[in-house]
Design an enzyme around this catalytic site. Sequence first.
Site: not given
Ligand code: VGL
Ligand code: ZN
Length: 199
Positions: A10, A48, A50, A54, A83, A108, A153
Amino acid sequence: MAGKALVVIDVQNDFCPGGALAVDGGDEVVPVINRMMAEFDHVILTQDWHPADHSSFASQHEGKAPFTDIEMDYGPQRLWPDHCVQGSPGAEFHPELYVTSAELIIRKGFRRGIDSYSAFFENDHTTPTGLTGYLRERGIADLTLVGLATDFCVAFSAIDAVKQGFSASVALEACRGIDMDGSVDAMIARMKAAGVSVR
Ligand code: VGL
Ligand code: ZN
């Protein structure tokens, strides 16, 4: 030998300074990761990804603020600012991340009703992303994880990697955390207890 893989979690604009869910120093990992890539046989990126509505977004829950927790049918879920919305600039990889050498980009969190911190399983801990099958089929067993965020993550991915039978190490100099209420230290302890090599 199928060799070792660098799994880059990410490294997206929304997790870098100026982004919607910015991690302190998130952009600092980019040159470190770019350098590391040369030492690996395979590079895999996660993204990431979404939908705009979401269920992990506080904006979808009347009266709920970001960074609070709710109970979903699959268990507890932290609520976040909107986000990494699919197709938005915030969801793009950091512009200086060297993405050319990546053999796989795994997305994801694309199902509205469930979040996915781990690169292996969604947050119900049972719905697979397909990464285990991909790695097994290619005979890749040795993983190093880096990226954002250490305490979400990266940590959940590393713990699931070990659970799935891979060797997993996390290179902290190429990670940054969200770090709420000591969550980085807590997740480092959980990773170590799970058999992740944290260095
Ligand atoms: C993440 C919070 C929400 C991450 C992703 O990449 O750690 N954290 N979505
Ligand atoms: Zn996220």
